[in-house]
Structures are given as structure tokens and as C-alpha cells.
Design a protein around this motif. Structure first.
Motif, PDB file in Angstrom:
ATOM      1  N   ALA A  71      -4.304   6.759   0.241  1.00  0.00           N
ATOM      2  CA  ALA A  71      -3.671   5.992   1.310  1.00  0.00           C
ATOM      3  C   ALA A  71      -3.276   6.901   2.467  1.00  0.00           C
ATOM      4  N   VAL A  72      -2.743   8.090   2.155  1.00  0.00           N
ATOM      5  CA  VAL A  72      -2.381   9.051   3.193  1.00  0.00           C
ATOM      6  C   VAL A  72      -3.615   9.497   3.961  1.00  0.00           C
TER       7      VAL A  72
ATOM      8  N   LEU B  23       0.871  -1.159   0.000  1.00  0.00           N
ATOM      9  CA  LEU B  23       0.000   0.000   0.000  1.00  0.00           C
ATOM     10  C   LEU B  23       0.916   1.218   0.000  1.00  0.00           C
ATOM     11  N   PRO B  24       1.025   1.916  -1.125  1.00  0.00           N
ATOM     12  CA  PRO B  24       2.008   3.002  -1.248  1.00  0.00           C
ATOM     13  C   PRO B  24       1.420   4.366  -0.884  1.00  0.00           C
TER      14      PRO B  24
ATOM     15  N   LYS C 151      -3.268   9.487  -7.265  1.00  0.00           N
ATOM     16  CA  LYS C 151      -4.442   9.522  -6.388  1.00  0.00           C
ATOM     17  C   LYS C 151      -4.450   8.365  -5.395  1.00  0.00           C
ATOM     18  N   LEU C 152      -3.837   7.232  -5.765  1.00  0.00           N
ATOM     19  CA  LEU C 152      -3.763   6.106  -4.839  1.00  0.00           C
ATOM     20  C   LEU C 152      -2.980   6.495  -3.596  1.00  0.00           C
ATOM     21  N   GLY C 153      -1.815   7.122  -3.779  1.00  0.00           N
ATOM     22  CA  GLY C 153      -1.011   7.556  -2.643  1.00  0.00           C
ATOM     23  C   GLY C 153      -1.746   8.569  -1.787  1.00  0.00           C
ATOM     24  N   GLN C 154      -2.445   9.499  -2.432  1.00  0.00           N
ATOM     25  CA  GLN C 154      -3.215  10.495  -1.689  1.00  0.00           C
ATOM     26  C   GLN C 154      -4.315   9.842  -0.863  1.00  0.00           C
TER      27      GLN C 154
END
Length: 306
Positions: A250-251, A237-238, A245-248
Motif C-alpha cells: 500500500a505504501v 486500505l492499511p 506485506k499488505l502495508g508495504q
């Protein structure tokens, strides 16, 4: 699958739903609603804010894995009368989506709290309120497929083998058991993020929970004795900018998790609320800028025809 049950017998009456809410089902701390089950370690609330986070988390993991399940059960899910158990179903995100995709399958969601929507649930879904740490209210060899995800905050360190044994008991011979877990402590962190996640580790330690459980699932499956064709898959899970957008997302999921755990994290760290909030904002930036990530593991296996 090795399922010798006739098609006629598979069309049994679904288990009745038991998720009617009562005041005694919940307790309230500083305006947040929590489960009210004695001796259960789970620290997150179960109010609307947390349910929204759980819905978003479901889509986050579906995107990371590019699927809702890994076990080779798609053909079984398309058969009339197949029975699936979702353990720790929470807000019901996974089970609602699966029930829509596989209308011939009967889905049962199990959780300690009656927080699942009952008015809009599909006809092939029912919910049972029960604690997986106790004997489950199902007969031996009931389900064709059992799915469990992200219970590292709920199951004490020494109870994982017991839970896997109990899930195997209610799984039909030839059926599949699938568990997915994440290491709650990211890798490649900045200094403020590291301090916040040290608080997470301390909270888990105080509650006798195991952040290393993703790395132990395979060995627990192997120790069970009735599970075969054990398969382990690893993903990340990065949080970094290269994932867009995936990283955003996840954050944001991590940030909300901290917010919803704030009461217990303050208890574990003894820092003041304002300092916690300030560190939380810095940590969100660090997770993104340092390219932090979390290990996530999926393990599934088939129950032998013993």
C-alpha cells in the motif's frame, strides 16, 4: 435477476473492439504519456510505468476485499451469454482476470484511452474507447452487470449523478451496478505526509474533483430512483506494520502515485522538485510508522423491473 431476455437473444455478436492506438490518442509532458481527451480531468499518465502500478493496485484491492466483486452476480456470470461492462477499465487487470474466471460471460471494457493489450486478450473480452461523461455507445438495457472502480480522479464533482444515471440506463432490469471508491486522503498521518496530501487535496480542488465521493455513493444511488436493494460496504486500505506485506504494498502504491502525479502536485504546491522528492521519502516512512489508512467503500444495487 429479473432478466426476461431469452437465451438465444443473449448470444448476440459482441461489440467490436475500438482500441487501436494512434498518435492523436496521447499527449506527452516531460517524457510521460497522457490521454488526449479534451475537458477530461484525469491527471495520471497512461504509460508503461503507470500501467504497471495499476496492475499492482488491482491485486492490492483484491487482497484487501478478498474478492473481485461484491454484488450477488456469481450465478449470472456462470451463465452463457451474460454481458458485463467495466467502466474506466484502464490497463484491463480486473477484466482480464474476470474473463478468465468466467469464460461464458462477454466482457466489455470502456476507457478514454486505447491502452489495453489487444494481442493477448481473451476471446470473451472487447474494448471500447469512449468517455463515460458522454452518452455511452450502448443501447438501453444492454448489460447484466456493470462494474466501476476508482474514478475519483476522473469524474467532476457535479457529474457523479449523471454518470450513475447513464450506467443505470445501459443496465438491464434485474442487473447489478457496483461502484468502489477510496478516500485519497489517509487518516492518522504524520506531519510530512499531511503536507503532501494537502497538495493532493489542492490539486483535486483545482480540477473540481471530489475526495469525499466514497461517502456519497450510497446517497447518489438512492437519488437515482431505479436502483433497489442498495448495499454499502466499508473497508480500510492499511499502511501500518501490523499488516506486513499488505502495508508495504500500500505504501509503495501511494509512493508511485505521488511520483506519477508529480508534475501536477508541483504545480499545486509551488515547491521545488528536490524538496518534493525528499518529502516523498519521509512520507513513505510516516505512512508505515503512523499506521495510516484510507477508507474505501463499495456500493452495489439492483436495477428494478420498471
Amino acid at each position: 435477476m429479473g432478466n426476461k431476455t431469452s437465451k438465444t437473444s443473449k448470444k448476440s455478436t459482441p461489440l467490436p473492439s475500438t482500441n487501436t492506438q494512434e498518435d492523436s490518442d496521447f499527449r506527452y509532458i516531460e517524457g510521460r504519456r497522457y490521454h488526449n481527451v479534451e475537458n477530461v480531468k484525469y491527471p495520471l499518465p497512461n504509460d508503461d510505468e503507470e500501467l504497471d502500478r495499476l496492475h499492482q493496485q488491482h491485486f492490492l484491492f483484491r487482497y484487501v476485499w478478498q474478492r473481485n466483486f461484491a454484488a450477488p452476480v456469481k450465478h449470472i456470470l456462470n451463465q452463457d451469454g451474460t454481458k458485463v461492462l467495466d467502466v474506466g477499465c484502464g490497463a484491463g487487470s480486473w477484466i482480464f482476470e474476470m474473463a478468465s474466471n468466467y469464460p461464458n460471460t462477454q466482457f466489455t471494457g470502456l476507457d478514454i484511452s486505447p491502452i489495453q493489450p489487444s494481442e493477448i486478450k481473451p476471446k470473451n473480452v472487447n474494448f471500447v474507447i469512449s468517455n463515460v461523461l458522454n452518452r455511452l455507445p450502448f443501447e438501453n438495457d444492454t448489460f447484466d452487470y456493470i462494474f466501476q472502480r476508482l474514478l475519483f480522479l476522473a469524474l467532476p464533482k457535479d457529474r457523479w449523478p449523471d454518470v450513475i444515471n447513464e450506467l443505470t440506463r445501459v443496465l438491464k432490469p434485474g442487473g447489478y451496478l457496483e461502484l468502489m471508491e477510496i478516500n485519497p486522503i489517509p487518516l492518522q498521518m504524520g506531519p510530512v505526509s499531511s503536507q503532501l496530501f494537502i497538495a493532493v487535496e489542492k490539486m483535486l480542488q483545482l480540477r473540481d474533483l471530489d475526495p469525499q465521493i466514497p461517502y456519497k455513493l450510497r446517497s447518489y444511488f438512492e437519488q437515482q430512483g431505479n436502483l433497489e436493494n442498495i448495499t454499502e460496504e466499508k473497508n480500510r486500505l492499511p499502511f501500518g506494520p501490523e499488516t506486513g506485506k499488505l502495508g508495504q504494498a500500500a505504501v509503495e502504491n501511494a509512493r508511485l502515485g505521488f511520483v506519477h502525479l508529480k508534475t501536477y502536485l508541483l504545480e499545486a504546491t509551488k515547491i521545488i522538485s528536490e524538496e518534493f522528492d525528499n518529502n516523498l521519502d519521509i512520507s513513505a516512512k510516516e505512512l508505515y510508522e503512523f499506521g495510516s489508512y484510507q477508507d474505501t467503500y463499495c456500493v452495489y444495487a439492483r436495477k428494478g423491473n420498471y
